[in-house]
Design an enzyme around this catalytic site. Sequence first.
Site, short mmCIF file in Angstrom:
data_model
loop_
_atom_site.label_atom_id
_atom_site.label_comp_id
_atom_site.label_asym_id
_atom_site.label_seq_id
_atom_site.Cartn_x
_atom_site.Cartn_y
_atom_site.Cartn_z
CB THR A 147 -0.94 -0.04 1.22
OG1 THR A 147 -1.96 0.90 1.04
CG2 THR A 147 -0.20 0.28 2.47
NE ARG A 174 -8.29 -6.47 5.79
CZ ARG A 174 -7.25 -5.66 5.66
NH1 ARG A 174 -7.24 -4.72 4.74
NH2 ARG A 174 -6.20 -5.79 6.45
CG ASP A 177 -3.50 -0.45 8.90
OD1 ASP A 177 -3.76 -1.30 8.01
OD2 ASP A 177 -2.57 0.37 8.79
N1 ASP Z 1 -2.38 -1.90 5.94
C1 ASP Z 1 -3.11 -2.17 4.74
C2 ASP Z 1 -4.32 -3.00 5.07
O1 ASP Z 1 -4.20 -3.91 5.86
C3 ASP Z 1 -2.33 -2.84 3.70
C4 ASP Z 1 -0.96 -2.27 3.53
O2 ASP Z 1 -0.52 -1.44 4.27
O3 ASP Z 1 -0.27 -2.68 2.61
O4 ASP Z 1 -5.34 -2.78 4.49
#
Ligand code: ASP
Length: 265
Positions: A147, A174, A177
């Site tokens: 991300t 879903r 965080d």
């Molecule tokens: N933290 C993000 C999530 O769980 C994914 C990521 O940071 O790559 O949606």
Amino acid sequence: MTDKNKLVVLTHGGAGSDPAFADGTAIAGQMSMMSLQTGEPTIDAACLAVATLEDDGRFNAGIGSHKRSDGTVQMDASCMDSSGTFGAVAALEGFKNAVQAARIVSQSEYKILAGRGANQFAADQGCQTLSPDQIVGTGTDFSTTDTVGCVVRAGDEFACALSTGGIDSAIPGRVGDVPLIGCGLYAGSEGAVATTGDGEAIAMKVTALRAYQLIEQGMDPKAIVPTVIGWFKETTAFGIIVVSKIGFAGGSNRGMAWTASEMLH
Ligand code: ASP
């Protein structure tokens, strides 16, 4: 020149992103730095970097977002600054730049909008739509998350922003965080934190707020990064970028494309 003139931008392409894609995080950082130089608010500079990464296509955000188990794409994004501004969207569908929608939420009476209501809000606010055939989608490697995020400093002001397509093949609805204040991100008068990785694990540790509390205790970001990475099992993808009045740092227990730049203005 004093620290009041210091501009700092850090951008990341997510825990597990290919470090060779640091050209993308560097360009996003440059866009953000130029925005700070022209006096734009820190939160807009952070959102501009994240929007640039959403448009890159090599990261799990924007047009690069992972698909859910039913083939749909749902995005979470957020932004925050040290003046107490916060906004987020969760499970947003059909828009090019989720972070833009999060920024508009931050200027509204609300803090987090999710699902159908977030979609309606983004449409009403004129956010640019994204058709399914524009989504290039990235990877299907469950051990990485990829991300995107940004933290910025302009003198005594700090901000951060995040955007994600979530965890590849997760069920629709879903939410990790990213839109949760103090979990994926936090900004206050002493600095800013943006995290990446397994959203469930990051949220359960209230990671960004606890990392920010280390800043408040006077810890150098170069020490905070390995300390916070140490809170996670090696099998749990995690990465973090931090900026404070003392300095800045980034790191991950995976490969991670990330870049930092600073200048006096
Ligand atoms: N933290 C993000 C999530 O769980 C994914 C990521 O940071 O790559 O949606």
